[in-house]
Structures are given as structure tokens and as C-alpha cells.
Design an enzyme around this catalytic site. Structure first.
Site, PDB file in Angstrom:
ATOM      1  N   ASP A  71      -6.170  11.693   1.934  1.00 19.57           N
ATOM      2  CA  ASP A  71      -6.441  11.835   0.501  1.00 19.57           C
ATOM      3  C   ASP A  71      -7.848  12.375   0.306  1.00 19.57           C
ATOM      4  OD1 ASP A  71      -7.198   9.168   1.574  1.00 19.57           O
ATOM      5  OD2 ASP A  71      -8.027   8.856  -0.429  1.00 19.57           O
TER       6      ASP A  71
ATOM      7  N   ASN B 189     -13.698   6.518   4.321  1.00 21.80           N
ATOM      8  CA  ASN B 189     -13.782   5.518   5.392  1.00 21.80           C
ATOM      9  C   ASN B 189     -12.938   5.860   6.608  1.00 21.80           C
ATOM     10  OD1 ASN B 189     -15.643   3.880   4.113  1.00 21.80           O
ATOM     11  ND2 ASN B 189     -14.083   2.664   3.076  1.00 21.80           N
TER      12      ASN B 189
ATOM     13  N   ASN C 108     -10.289   1.857   7.486  1.00 27.06           N
ATOM     14  CA  ASN C 108     -11.663   1.940   8.010  1.00 27.06           C
ATOM     15  C   ASN C 108     -11.762   1.782   9.524  1.00 27.06           C
ATOM     16  OD1 ASN C 108     -11.109  -0.761   8.172  1.00 27.06           O
ATOM     17  ND2 ASN C 108     -12.900  -1.460   7.027  1.00 27.06           N
TER      18      ASN C 108
ATOM     19  N   TYR D   7       0.799  -1.217   0.000  1.00 29.30           N
ATOM     20  CA  TYR D   7       0.000   0.000   0.000  1.00 29.30           C
ATOM     21  C   TYR D   7       0.840   1.279   0.000  1.00 29.30           C
ATOM     22  CZ  TYR D   7      -3.727  -3.190   1.526  1.00 29.30           C
ATOM     23  OH  TYR D   7      -4.631  -4.218   1.624  1.00 29.30           O
TER      24      TYR D   7
ATOM     25  N   HIS E 135      -4.382   6.360  -1.468  1.00 24.87           N
ATOM     26  CA  HIS E 135      -4.965   6.359  -0.132  1.00 24.87           C
ATOM     27  C   HIS E 135      -3.914   6.610   0.955  1.00 24.87           C
ATOM     28  CE1 HIS E 135      -8.988   5.976   1.169  1.00 24.87           C
ATOM     29  NE2 HIS E 135      -9.050   4.702   1.465  1.00 24.87           N
TER      30      HIS E 135
END
Length: 227
Positions: free
Chosen positions: A91, A112, A66, A14, A19
Site C-alpha cells: 500500500d 513499516n 513491521n 485485517y 494495509h
């Protein structure tokens, strides 16, 4: 004391996702300003330091996006902070790539990470909204934010990250306008010199009167020009 939070997802896959731009900014702040190594704490990793006399805790939640509020809430309870002491960098698909905005309070707009924060600490924290653009359709958003920034975005992305790092001392005092000014100096630096195009020679009253008094026809002007 301020708690500055960057939102993202933990794990190597990631790291360069859209994100994770909040994580990217915090890493740059820690590096540029000599903060100590990250330590596991409060369901995330933290680095504690100072900007002058202002104490700051940088936090990257490792709960996945989340559940970001779990980590932020734990840190706030530990340091005895209120929502007004928290600044979140995240973001923002509703801003064009490279745009940055400062905001205090408001809704989560379906993000989220912010949704989780609202559930745990309310809405009264400050946000640094980091524009990443919109894929064009809401159904495409999850895949879009979980993809890496393309190479074409590297120039503006670097300017945004560096600008946020330059402005970090102002985050420590909660001064949003000064923070935004520091970002702008990176993302939209002033032109050299006065920043204005060379101006025309000022018109005198005689020039204006001459223009106003010129009642020649187009044919006469053409004949006079070549006579």
C-alpha cells in the site's frame, strides 16, 4: 526465479484493510493463474508456480507488517536469491487511490513493512506501489491504513487487483513497463474506435486566407449574417 511478496497483516480482522492490499493482489494472482494451495513456510505462507518457463514463489509474510523482513529474508536465503530477484507489492499513501507505480530501489518513506525489508535485505528490490490515498494528516495514517476499504472504493480496487493479476507474468520476468501496461488496460482502458473525439474538417489554405483577409467590423459581420 522471482520472489513476489505481498505485504499485509495476518488474521481475519485485517483482511480488507488498506494495509493488506498486497495480500489481496497475491491471492488474486494465485487464483487466476492456477497456483497451488498456500503452505506455511518461511514465517509466512507461500505458493510456488510458473509463468511459462519462469519459476515464481508468492509469499505473504505472517510476521505482521513491521517484521516483514524476517519472512522475506528467510525465503531469500532458502531459495538463494538476491534483492534484485524480489518484487514487493504494498500500500502507498502517497499515491491517489487506484494509482499504481513500478519502482526499483529507493527509500521506505516511513512504511513499516518496507523499513523492515530495508533492514534485512537492503533497498535494491523492486516495488509495486498500490495507491490508497492519504488521510490528510500524518497522525491519522496508522488508523487510516488499518481500516477496511469502504464500499465506494470497490470498483477501482477490483480493477487494480485484476490488472496486477493480468500483469503478473511480466513481474516474473522483471519487466516493469509491460506490467504497468497490463494494469492500465484494466484501470484506464482505451476508448472504443480510435480513442479520439471526432475531428473537425481539415482547414484548407483557402479557409485560412479567407479568415486572414476578413477585415469587416463587428457591425458589418452582423449585418452580413442577417442580410
Amino acid at each position: 526465479m522471482k520472489l513476489i511478496v505481498g505485504l499485509g497483516n495476518p488474521g481475519a480482522k485485517y483482511v480488507r484493510n488498506r494495509h493488506n492490499i498486497g495480500f489481496m493482489v497475491l491471492d488474486r494472482i494465485a487464483s487466476d493463474h492456477g497456483f497451488p494451495a498456500w503452505k506455511s513456510k518461511h514465517q509466512g505462507v507461500v505458493s510456488e508456480g510458473r509463468f511459462g518457463s519462469n519459476r515464481v514463489v508468492l509469499l505473504k509474510p505472517e510476521t505482521y507488517m513491521n517484521k516483514s523482513g524476517d519472512s522475506v529474508g528467510a525465503a531469500m536465503r532458502f531459495y538463494k536469491l538476491d534483492a534484485e530477484d524480489v518484487i514487493v507489492l504494498h500500500d502507498e499513501i502517497d499515491l491517489a487511490p487506484g494509482k499504481v507505480r513500478w519502482k526499483v530501489g529507493g527509500g521506505h518513506a516511513g512504511h513499516n513493512g518496507l523499513r523492515s525489508l530495508h533492514a534485512h535485505i537492503g533497498a535494491d528490490y523492486a516495488r509495486v506501489r498500490l495507491g490508497v490515498g492519504h488521510p490528510g494528516h500524518k497522525d491519522a495514517v496508522p488508523g487510516y491504513v488499518l481500516r477496511d476499504f469502504p464500499k465506494a472504493d470497490e470498483a477501482w480496487l477490483d480493477d487494480v487487483i485484476r490488472g496486477c493479476s493480468d500483469g503478473a507474468p511480466h513481474l516474473a520476468t522483471g519487466d516493469g513497463p509491460k506490467f504497468m501496461n497490463a494494469v492500465a488496460l484494466r484501470t484506464a482502458p482505451p476508448r472504443s474506435g480510435s480513442g479520439r473525439e471526432k475531428s473537425e474538417k481539415p482547414k484548407t489554405s483557402e479557409d485560412i486566407q479567407t479568415k486572414q483577409a476578413d477585415t469587416r467590423s463587428a457591425l458589418q459581420k452582423l449585418m452580413d449574417r442577417f442580410s
